[in-house]
Design a protein around this motif. Structure first.
Motif, mmCIF file in Angstrom:
data_model
loop_
_atom_site.group_PDB
_atom_site.id
_atom_site.type_symbol
_atom_site.label_atom_id
_atom_site.label_comp_id
_atom_site.label_asym_id
_atom_site.label_seq_id
_atom_site.Cartn_x
_atom_site.Cartn_y
_atom_site.Cartn_z
ATOM 1 N N ILE A 10 27.842 -27.313 -43.970
ATOM 2 C CA ILE A 10 27.237 -28.626 -44.172
ATOM 3 C C ILE A 10 28.094 -29.770 -43.639
ATOM 4 C CG2 ILE A 10 25.865 -27.875 -46.151
ATOM 5 C CD1 ILE A 10 27.969 -29.276 -47.947
ATOM 6 N N ARG A 11 29.360 -29.484 -43.356
ATOM 7 C CA ARG A 11 30.243 -30.538 -42.844
ATOM 8 C C ARG A 11 31.327 -29.906 -41.978
ATOM 9 N NH1 ARG A 11 34.386 -34.211 -46.190
ATOM 10 N NH2 ARG A 11 34.524 -36.043 -44.857
ATOM 11 N N LYS A 12 31.575 -30.537 -40.846
ATOM 12 C CA LYS A 12 32.590 -30.040 -39.911
ATOM 13 C C LYS A 12 33.353 -31.229 -39.357
ATOM 14 C CE LYS A 12 33.032 -27.333 -35.633
ATOM 15 N NZ LYS A 12 32.276 -26.761 -34.493
ATOM 16 N N ILE A 13 34.679 -31.231 -39.557
ATOM 17 C CA ILE A 13 35.524 -32.289 -39.021
ATOM 18 C C ILE A 13 36.429 -31.686 -37.955
ATOM 19 C CG2 ILE A 13 37.206 -34.095 -39.539
ATOM 20 C CD1 ILE A 13 36.243 -34.006 -42.447
ATOM 21 N N ASN A 14 36.279 -32.154 -36.734
ATOM 22 C CA ASN A 14 37.082 -31.671 -35.614
ATOM 23 C C ASN A 14 38.350 -32.518 -35.528
ATOM 24 O OD1 ASN A 14 34.999 -29.795 -34.658
ATOM 25 N ND2 ASN A 14 33.867 -31.655 -34.112
ATOM 26 N N ILE A 15 39.501 -31.887 -35.711
ATOM 27 C CA ILE A 15 40.764 -32.602 -35.813
ATOM 28 C C ILE A 15 41.586 -32.425 -34.537
ATOM 29 C CG2 ILE A 15 42.926 -32.807 -37.090
ATOM 30 C CD1 ILE A 15 41.320 -31.738 -39.527
ATOM 31 N N LYS A 16 42.024 -33.543 -33.985
ATOM 32 C CA LYS A 16 42.882 -33.551 -32.802
ATOM 33 C C LYS A 16 44.255 -34.102 -33.159
ATOM 34 C CE LYS A 16 39.287 -34.313 -29.289
ATOM 35 N NZ LYS A 16 38.881 -35.227 -28.184
ATOM 36 N N GLY A 17 45.292 -33.570 -32.512
ATOM 37 C CA GLY A 17 46.615 -34.115 -32.703
ATOM 38 C C GLY A 17 46.706 -35.526 -32.141
ATOM 39 N N ILE A 18 46.252 -35.691 -30.889
ATOM 40 C CA ILE A 18 46.124 -37.007 -30.261
ATOM 41 C C ILE A 18 44.767 -37.063 -29.562
ATOM 42 C CG2 ILE A 18 48.601 -37.353 -29.957
ATOM 43 C CD1 ILE A 18 48.296 -36.563 -27.045
ATOM 44 N N GLU A 19 44.338 -38.258 -29.207
ATOM 45 C CA GLU A 19 42.988 -38.474 -28.682
ATOM 46 C C GLU A 19 42.683 -37.604 -27.468
ATOM 47 O OE1 GLU A 19 39.268 -39.614 -28.432
ATOM 48 O OE2 GLU A 19 40.528 -40.600 -29.922
ATOM 49 N N THR A 20 43.655 -37.458 -26.565
ATOM 50 C CA THR A 20 43.413 -36.751 -25.307
ATOM 51 C C THR A 20 43.589 -35.234 -25.416
ATOM 52 O OG1 THR A 20 45.726 -37.149 -24.690
ATOM 53 C CG2 THR A 20 44.086 -38.747 -23.923
ATOM 54 N N ALA A 21 43.994 -34.757 -26.579
ATOM 55 C CA ALA A 21 44.256 -33.324 -26.757
ATOM 56 C C ALA A 21 42.986 -32.573 -27.141
ATOM 57 C CB ALA A 21 45.318 -33.123 -27.828
ATOM 58 N N ASN A 22 43.067 -31.252 -27.075
ATOM 59 C CA ASN A 22 41.970 -30.410 -27.540
ATOM 60 C C ASN A 22 41.951 -30.390 -29.065
ATOM 61 O OD1 ASN A 22 41.239 -29.638 -24.891
ATOM 62 N ND2 ASN A 22 42.765 -27.992 -24.898
ATOM 63 N N ILE A 23 40.825 -29.998 -29.611
ATOM 64 C CA ILE A 23 40.704 -29.846 -31.059
ATOM 65 C C ILE A 23 41.673 -28.767 -31.522
ATOM 66 C CG2 ILE A 23 39.164 -29.159 -32.946
ATOM 67 C CD1 ILE A 23 36.837 -30.203 -31.115
ATOM 68 N N LYS A 24 42.462 -29.048 -32.574
ATOM 69 C CA LYS A 24 43.456 -28.082 -33.055
ATOM 70 C C LYS A 24 43.114 -27.492 -34.416
ATOM 71 C CE LYS A 24 47.329 -29.731 -34.854
ATOM 72 N NZ LYS A 24 48.643 -30.384 -35.075
ATOM 73 N N ARG A 25 42.427 -28.240 -35.252
ATOM 74 C CA ARG A 25 42.065 -27.785 -36.598
ATOM 75 C C ARG A 25 40.612 -28.152 -36.891
ATOM 76 N NH1 ARG A 25 46.191 -25.412 -36.172
ATOM 77 N NH2 ARG A 25 48.058 -25.481 -37.492
ATOM 78 N N LEU A 26 40.047 -27.412 -37.842
ATOM 79 C CA LEU A 26 38.710 -27.716 -38.339
ATOM 80 C C LEU A 26 38.758 -27.801 -39.853
ATOM 81 C CD1 LEU A 26 36.630 -25.060 -36.340
ATOM 82 C CD2 LEU A 26 36.906 -27.489 -35.745
ATOM 83 N N ILE A 27 38.174 -28.833 -40.414
ATOM 84 C CA ILE A 27 37.850 -28.822 -41.840
ATOM 85 C C ILE A 27 36.391 -28.437 -41.935
ATOM 86 C CG2 ILE A 27 37.469 -30.254 -43.891
ATOM 87 C CD1 ILE A 27 40.010 -31.736 -43.268
ATOM 88 N N LEU A 28 36.122 -27.370 -42.670
ATOM 89 C CA LEU A 28 34.766 -26.849 -42.822
ATOM 90 C C LEU A 28 34.370 -26.891 -44.283
ATOM 91 C CD1 LEU A 28 35.086 -23.655 -40.557
ATOM 92 C CD2 LEU A 28 34.239 -25.920 -39.882
ATOM 93 N N GLU A 29 33.192 -27.431 -44.558
ATOM 94 C CA GLU A 29 32.665 -27.431 -45.915
ATOM 95 C C GLU A 29 31.337 -26.683 -45.931
ATOM 96 O OE1 GLU A 29 34.726 -31.566 -47.520
ATOM 97 O OE2 GLU A 29 32.540 -31.337 -47.620
ATOM 98 N N PHE A 30 31.207 -25.811 -46.928
ATOM 99 C CA PHE A 30 30.039 -24.955 -47.042
ATOM 100 C C PHE A 30 29.350 -25.162 -48.382
ATOM 101 C CE2 PHE A 30 33.039 -22.854 -44.239
ATOM 102 C CZ PHE A 30 32.264 -22.392 -43.195
ATOM 103 N N SER A 31 28.050 -24.861 -48.409
ATOM 104 C CA SER A 31 27.264 -24.934 -49.630
ATOM 105 C C SER A 31 26.353 -23.708 -49.704
ATOM 106 C CB SER A 31 26.417 -26.217 -49.630
ATOM 107 O OG SER A 31 25.506 -26.225 -50.708
ATOM 108 N N LEU A 32 25.940 -23.371 -50.910
ATOM 109 C CA LEU A 32 24.954 -22.301 -51.097
ATOM 110 C C LEU A 32 23.540 -22.816 -50.863
ATOM 111 C CD1 LEU A 32 26.546 -20.704 -54.284
ATOM 112 C CD2 LEU A 32 26.521 -19.718 -51.988
ATOM 113 N N ILE A 33 23.436 -24.138 -50.663
ATOM 114 C CA ILE A 33 22.155 -24.784 -50.388
ATOM 115 C C ILE A 33 22.181 -25.329 -48.963
ATOM 116 C CG2 ILE A 33 20.584 -26.643 -51.058
ATOM 117 C CD1 ILE A 33 21.804 -26.475 -53.875
ATOM 118 N N GLU A 34 21.154 -25.045 -48.195
ATOM 119 C CA GLU A 34 21.113 -25.507 -46.810
ATOM 120 C C GLU A 34 20.900 -27.016 -46.751
ATOM 121 O OE1 GLU A 34 19.133 -24.229 -42.532
ATOM 122 O OE2 GLU A 34 18.241 -23.503 -44.410
#
Length: 233
Positions: free
Chosen positions: A174-198
């Motif tokens: 239900i939620r995905k945050i794409n985390i970059k170290g700096i603006e020009t870099a590739n995505i390095k981490r993801l915060i993922l949030e899940f629910s049992l309800i779509e």
């Protein structure tokens, strides 16, 4: 080892327990916690994430669990020394064997993410020896309340597998945050949030630094109630 001081609490650290890091700070600051009344943190380490969430939600009660006895003891110390101690508990236990009659509104984890290697550094905290993604996800699905949230931070390259395993356990992203170290870099981490309800997926981007060793305005704003920055109140 030198403690890490935040505005409302202090984290005692140990060379044998995974230290305060940006991943934990981001998860503690970005996860939706306002609607939660019962929170479970899996793999507490120092207790950082639960302490941040307790600061953000003044009514929720927290339970931390860690298989590493030294980490569990360190969490207990940091919980007891905090202004939120009446709402914080922790146990030394294997999450795979954890049982609870009550469900949790938020289950949160900064989980081990490297496959087993020969490195001894932060072995349990960093490597999927004691708890792999499938075990974490399936057990969390059993313990989460119907309208609860399951939240993690993981490396970008693990995202596809993690989302697939979560889907196999009836979790909806239900939620995905794409985390970059700096603006020009590739995505390095993801915060993922899940629910049992779509629900409709909410996706965003977060940049930690505007240039090397210079925090972005986004990061400074996010953490202003936690970090003590030189030259800033």
């Amino acid at each position: 080892m030198k403690p890490f001081t935040f505005k409302q609490f202090e984290i005692q650290q140990s060379k044998d327990v995974f230290r305060v890091g940006t991943d934990g700070v981001l998860l503690g600051a970005l996860t939706y916690v306002n609607a939660a009344s019962k929170v479970l943190e899996v793999g507490t380490g120092t207790g950082l994430i639960s302490l941040m969430l307790a600061q953000r939600n003044s009514k929720a009660k927290f339970l931390g669990i860690d298989i590493n006895e030294e980490a569990a003891n360190l969490t207990k110390l940091n919980f007891e020394n905090s202004p939120f101690k009446s709402r914080l508990k922790n146990v030394h236990q294997d999450f795979k064997k954890f049982e609870s009659k009550e469900k949790f509104d938020l289950i949160i984890s900064n989980p081990p993410y490297f496959e087993e290697s020969n490195s001894g550094k932060d072995k349990i905290a960093r490597q999927t020896i004691e708890l792999n993604f499938k075990q974490l996800i399936s057990k969390s699905a059993e313990l989460l309340s119907q309208e609860g949230i399951f939240s993690v931070i993981i490396p970008m390259e693990a995202g596809t597998d993690f989302i697939r395993i979560a889907s196999e356990n009836q979790f909806f992203l239900i939620r995905k945050i794409n985390i970059k170290g700096i603006e020009t870099a590739n995505i390095k981490r993801l915060i993922l949030e899940f629910s049992l309800i779509e629900k409709k997926l909410e996706e965003s981007e977060f940049v930690i630094e505007k240039s090397p060793r210079q925090y972005s305005d986004q990061y400074l704003e996010l953490t202003k109630e936690f970090h003590i920055f030189k030259g800033r109140n």
